[in-house]
Write a protein that holds these residues in place. Structure first.
Motif, mmCIF file in Angstrom:
data_model
loop_
_atom_site.group_PDB
_atom_site.id
_atom_site.type_symbol
_atom_site.label_atom_id
_atom_site.label_comp_id
_atom_site.label_asym_id
_atom_site.label_seq_id
_atom_site.Cartn_x
_atom_site.Cartn_y
_atom_site.Cartn_z
ATOM 1 N N ILE A 53 0.824 -1.208 0.000
ATOM 2 C CA ILE A 53 0.000 0.000 0.000
ATOM 3 C C ILE A 53 0.862 1.263 0.000
ATOM 4 C CG2 ILE A 53 -1.760 1.279 1.316
ATOM 5 C CD1 ILE A 53 -2.909 -1.240 0.145
ATOM 6 N N ASN A 54 1.965 1.208 0.742
ATOM 7 C CA ASN A 54 2.871 2.357 0.830
ATOM 8 C C ASN A 54 4.309 1.830 0.729
ATOM 9 O OD1 ASN A 54 4.546 4.447 1.696
ATOM 10 N ND2 ASN A 54 3.003 5.266 3.114
ATOM 11 N N SER A 55 5.027 2.263 -0.306
ATOM 12 C CA SER A 55 6.349 1.683 -0.575
ATOM 13 C C SER A 55 7.360 1.972 0.542
ATOM 14 C CB SER A 55 6.883 2.182 -1.917
ATOM 15 O OG SER A 55 6.935 3.586 -1.899
ATOM 16 N N THR A 56 7.033 2.904 1.437
ATOM 17 C CA THR A 56 7.884 3.114 2.615
ATOM 18 C C THR A 56 7.839 1.881 3.531
ATOM 19 O OG1 THR A 56 7.219 5.434 2.516
ATOM 20 C CG2 THR A 56 8.382 4.745 4.496
ATOM 21 N N TYR A 57 6.741 1.112 3.427
ATOM 22 C CA TYR A 57 6.566 -0.079 4.267
ATOM 23 C C TYR A 57 6.391 -1.324 3.385
ATOM 24 C CZ TYR A 57 5.580 3.668 7.569
ATOM 25 O OH TYR A 57 5.654 4.804 8.328
ATOM 26 N N PRO A 58 7.492 -1.803 2.770
ATOM 27 C CA PRO A 58 7.360 -2.901 1.804
ATOM 28 C C PRO A 58 6.947 -4.234 2.417
ATOM 29 C CG PRO A 58 9.667 -2.406 2.227
ATOM 30 C CD PRO A 58 8.878 -1.344 2.929
HETATM 31 C C1 LIG Z 1 3.792 6.511 3.268
HETATM 32 O O1 LIG Z 1 4.289 6.580 4.575
HETATM 33 C C2 LIG Z 1 5.030 7.741 4.856
HETATM 34 C C3 LIG Z 1 5.676 7.608 6.226
HETATM 35 O O2 LIG Z 1 4.736 7.288 7.230
HETATM 36 C C4 LIG Z 1 4.080 8.924 4.770
HETATM 37 O O3 LIG Z 1 4.787 10.122 5.032
HETATM 38 C C5 LIG Z 1 3.496 8.981 3.366
HETATM 39 O O4 LIG Z 1 2.534 10.008 3.287
HETATM 40 C C6 LIG Z 1 2.841 7.669 2.998
HETATM 41 N N1 LIG Z 1 2.478 7.679 1.604
HETATM 42 C C7 LIG Z 1 1.253 7.427 1.197
HETATM 43 C C8 LIG Z 1 1.045 7.417 -0.290
HETATM 44 O O5 LIG Z 1 0.332 7.195 1.957
#
Ligand SMILES: *[C@@H]1O[C@H](CO)[C@@H](O)[C@H](O)[C@H]1NC(C)=O
Length: 209
Positions: free
Chosen positions: A116-121
């Motif tokens: 869902i969010n590439s920061t958290y693969p």
């Molecule tokens: C993904 O996570 C980061 C860190 O928590 C956050 O800043 C960012 O807005 C998120 N991206 C989306 C697309 O939700």
């Protein structure tokens, strides 16, 4: 009027709970009161190294796996679609007659995980065919821990109703079948500290696979 509406709402909630409870009982799922935990996942998760075939060493009862032996999870990905992970559960079902297998068939289920969010693969939204679509597009599946080469721990949790009831899945995966991870006790200790009840783990039989 107000009273009437509250009564109707209570009835709707009660009916929902009963439906979910009877569904859960039929399907052998782990359904308990409470909200889903928000566990940490494997740091610096490298999905490419995680892909491939894993053997299910222990898992929570789930409808897909109930009664299966020699269960494997296979994770694959298309090179240009790195947000999606194809997930296959495959295994064997035996028909037994006085304790002897007289008929054996292979079974396979397909699902897809979405980052869902590439920061958290290591946090995915997972959907299997035929599964009620609870929590669609929300994170409901976590790669908690892995060394890529010998073990992995995955955990899923969804909330099927507005009240605080959760359905959980979890698996201890190993690259080699029937090889207990050296750190199993430590992994379970960590899971408990994150609010995951490890008493629901059952060993998956993997003989004559
Ligand atoms: C993904 O996570 C980061 C860190 O928590 C956050 O800043 C960012 O807005 C998120 N991206 C989306 C697309 O939700």
């Amino acid at each position: 009027m107000m009273m009437m509406r509250m009564m109707m709402q209570t009835i709707v909630v009660l009916v929902t709970v009963c439906l979910v409870a009877s569904w859960a009982q039929q399907q052998y799922v782990i359904m308990t009161p409470g909200v889903c935990p928000d566990p940490p996942t494997q740091s610096n998760f490298d999905i490419k190294r995680f892909l491939g075939i894993w053997n299910v060493y222990e898992c929570f009862d789930t409808p897909y796996i109930f009664g299966m032996t020699c269960v494997q999870m296979v994770f694959t990905q298309e090179d240009d679609q790195t947000q999606y992970i194809r997930m296959q559960i495959r295994g064997l079902r035996d028909v037994e007659f006085f304790g002897h297998s007289i008929w054996r068939s292979s079974v396979e289920y397909d699902g897809v995980g979405t980052v869902i969010n590439s920061t958290y693969p290591a946090e995915w939204s997972v959907l299997f065919g035929g599964q009620p679509e609870f929590d669609r597009d929300n994170v409901n599946y976590y790669v908690l821990s892995t060394d890529y080469d010998s073990f992995a721990v995955v955990y899923g949790c969804v909330r099927p109703s507005p009240i605080a009831i959760k359905i959980e899945t979890a698996m201890i995966l190993t690259r080699e079948p029937n090889v207990k991870p050296k750190t199993l006790d430590f992994l379970k200790y960590n899971m408990k500290s994150w609010g995951i009840d490890t008493k629901y783990f059952n060993k998956i039989s993997a003989f004559n696979c």
